[in-house]
Write a protein that holds these residues in place. Structure first.
Motif, PDB file in Angstrom:
ATOM      1  N   PHE A  32      65.521  34.083  -4.787  1.00  0.00           N
ATOM      2  CA  PHE A  32      64.192  34.515  -4.362  1.00  0.00           C
ATOM      3  C   PHE A  32      63.812  33.870  -3.037  1.00  0.00           C
ATOM      4  CE2 PHE A  32      59.668  33.548  -4.112  1.00  0.00           C
ATOM      5  CZ  PHE A  32      59.143  34.828  -4.085  1.00  0.00           C
ATOM      6  N   ALA A  33      64.035  32.565  -2.927  1.00  0.00           N
ATOM      7  CA  ALA A  33      63.661  31.844  -1.709  1.00  0.00           C
ATOM      8  C   ALA A  33      64.428  32.366  -0.498  1.00  0.00           C
ATOM      9  CB  ALA A  33      63.893  30.353  -1.885  1.00  0.00           C
ATOM     10  N   LEU A  34      65.722  32.611  -0.647  1.00  0.00           N
ATOM     11  CA  LEU A  34      66.523  33.121   0.471  1.00  0.00           C
ATOM     12  C   LEU A  34      66.086  34.532   0.881  1.00  0.00           C
ATOM     13  CD1 LEU A  34      70.087  31.846  -0.458  1.00  0.00           C
ATOM     14  CD2 LEU A  34      68.660  31.107   1.454  1.00  0.00           C
ATOM     15  N   CYS A  35      65.846  35.382  -0.099  1.00  0.00           N
ATOM     16  CA  CYS A  35      65.414  36.748   0.219  1.00  0.00           C
ATOM     17  C   CYS A  35      64.031  36.746   0.868  1.00  0.00           C
ATOM     18  CB  CYS A  35      65.411  37.606  -1.040  1.00  0.00           C
ATOM     19  SG  CYS A  35      67.063  37.963  -1.637  1.00  0.00           S
ATOM     20  N   PHE A  36      63.123  35.943   0.345  1.00  0.00           N
ATOM     21  CA  PHE A  36      61.788  35.882   0.920  1.00  0.00           C
ATOM     22  C   PHE A  36      61.841  35.319   2.334  1.00  0.00           C
ATOM     23  CE2 PHE A  36      57.634  34.019   1.741  1.00  0.00           C
ATOM     24  CZ  PHE A  36      56.825  35.104   1.448  1.00  0.00           C
ATOM     25  N   TRP A  37      62.666  34.305   2.538  1.00  0.00           N
ATOM     26  CA  TRP A  37      62.818  33.701   3.862  1.00  0.00           C
ATOM     27  C   TRP A  37      63.329  34.746   4.861  1.00  0.00           C
ATOM     28  CZ3 TRP A  37      67.703  32.731   6.196  1.00  0.00           C
ATOM     29  CH2 TRP A  37      67.631  32.039   7.399  1.00  0.00           C
ATOM     30  N   GLN A  42      70.476  26.552 -15.136  1.00  0.00           N
ATOM     31  CA  GLN A  42      71.312  27.116 -14.078  1.00  0.00           C
ATOM     32  C   GLN A  42      70.782  28.485 -13.648  1.00  0.00           C
ATOM     33  OE1 GLN A  42      74.979  26.903 -16.283  1.00  0.00           O
ATOM     34  NE2 GLN A  42      75.778  25.287 -14.942  1.00  0.00           N
ATOM     35  N   MET A  43      70.349  29.283 -14.626  1.00  0.00           N
ATOM     36  CA  MET A  43      69.789  30.592 -14.303  1.00  0.00           C
ATOM     37  C   MET A  43      68.501  30.446 -13.509  1.00  0.00           C
ATOM     38  SD  MET A  43      70.606  32.858 -17.698  1.00  0.00           S
ATOM     39  CE  MET A  43      70.024  31.684 -18.912  1.00  0.00           C
ATOM     40  N   LEU A  44      67.670  29.456 -13.878  1.00  0.00           N
ATOM     41  CA  LEU A  44      66.430  29.219 -13.157  1.00  0.00           C
ATOM     42  C   LEU A  44      66.712  28.809 -11.710  1.00  0.00           C
ATOM     43  CD1 LEU A  44      63.359  28.922 -13.079  1.00  0.00           C
ATOM     44  CD2 LEU A  44      63.669  26.571 -13.873  1.00  0.00           C
ATOM     45  N   VAL A  45      67.660  27.909 -11.509  1.00  0.00           N
ATOM     46  CA  VAL A  45      68.007  27.463 -10.156  1.00  0.00           C
ATOM     47  C   VAL A  45      68.558  28.627  -9.339  1.00  0.00           C
ATOM     48  CG1 VAL A  45      69.590  26.001  -8.844  1.00  0.00           C
ATOM     49  CG2 VAL A  45      68.347  25.059 -10.780  1.00  0.00           C
ATOM     50  N   LEU A  46      69.441  29.432  -9.926  1.00  0.00           N
ATOM     51  CA  LEU A  46      70.015  30.573  -9.215  1.00  0.00           C
ATOM     52  C   LEU A  46      68.944  31.598  -8.847  1.00  0.00           C
ATOM     53  CD1 LEU A  46      72.541  32.008  -8.175  1.00  0.00           C
ATOM     54  CD2 LEU A  46      72.757  33.048 -10.427  1.00  0.00           C
ATOM     55  N   ALA A  47      68.059  31.920  -9.785  1.00  0.00           N
ATOM     56  CA  ALA A  47      67.002  32.899  -9.513  1.00  0.00           C
ATOM     57  C   ALA A  47      66.030  32.385  -8.457  1.00  0.00           C
ATOM     58  CB  ALA A  47      66.253  33.231 -10.802  1.00  0.00           C
ATOM     59  N   THR A  48      65.670  31.110  -8.541  1.00  0.00           N
ATOM     60  CA  THR A  48      64.747  30.529  -7.559  1.00  0.00           C
ATOM     61  C   THR A  48      65.374  30.504  -6.172  1.00  0.00           C
ATOM     62  OG1 THR A  48      63.744  29.190  -9.294  1.00  0.00           O
ATOM     63  CG2 THR A  48      63.349  28.501  -7.018  1.00  0.00           C
ATOM     64  N   THR A  49      66.639  30.108  -6.096  1.00  0.00           N
ATOM     65  CA  THR A  49      67.337  30.080  -4.808  1.00  0.00           C
ATOM     66  C   THR A  49      67.449  31.480  -4.209  1.00  0.00           C
ATOM     67  OG1 THR A  49      68.588  28.158  -5.541  1.00  0.00           O
ATOM     68  CG2 THR A  49      69.453  29.361  -3.647  1.00  0.00           C
TER      69      THR A  49
END
Length: 92
Positions: A28-33, A19-26
């Motif tokens: 990161f992706a939103l901020c980078f986008w 869950q932490m991995l999914v939250l961190a990846t999401t």
């Protein structure tokens, strides 16, 4: 379950590792986008807001500079107080 398998009970409200991995990846992706949209939107922002060339470059550069410099105090706070206290995504 065996500790470290990623299947520990979350009865205490602590997120599981996946869950932490999914939250961190999401996150990161939103901020980078969002950050990556600033450069392509630069010409449109310049036209709509009547920005000079310098002002347009500031609009694109400020998020990069703030993100880079913001890591210094965030890292120091994390070292001192721990990740759970500093990161808003790990609060209960």
């Amino acid at each position: 379950m065996a500790p470290g398998t990623g299947r520990e009970s979350a009865a205490d409200g602590t997120p599981r590792p996946w869950q932490m991995l999914v939250l961190a990846t999401t996150g990161f992706a939103l901020c980078f986008w969002a950050w990556a949209l600033l450069a392509p939107l630069g010409p449109r922002l310049r036209d709509e807001l009547d920005l000079s060339s310098f002002e347009q470059s500031v609009v694109v550069a400020v998020p990069v500079v703030v993100g880079a410099l913001g890591r210094i105090p965030a890292g120091a706070l994390t070292d001192r107080f721990g990740a759970r206290s500093v990161s808003p995504s790990s609060r209960r």
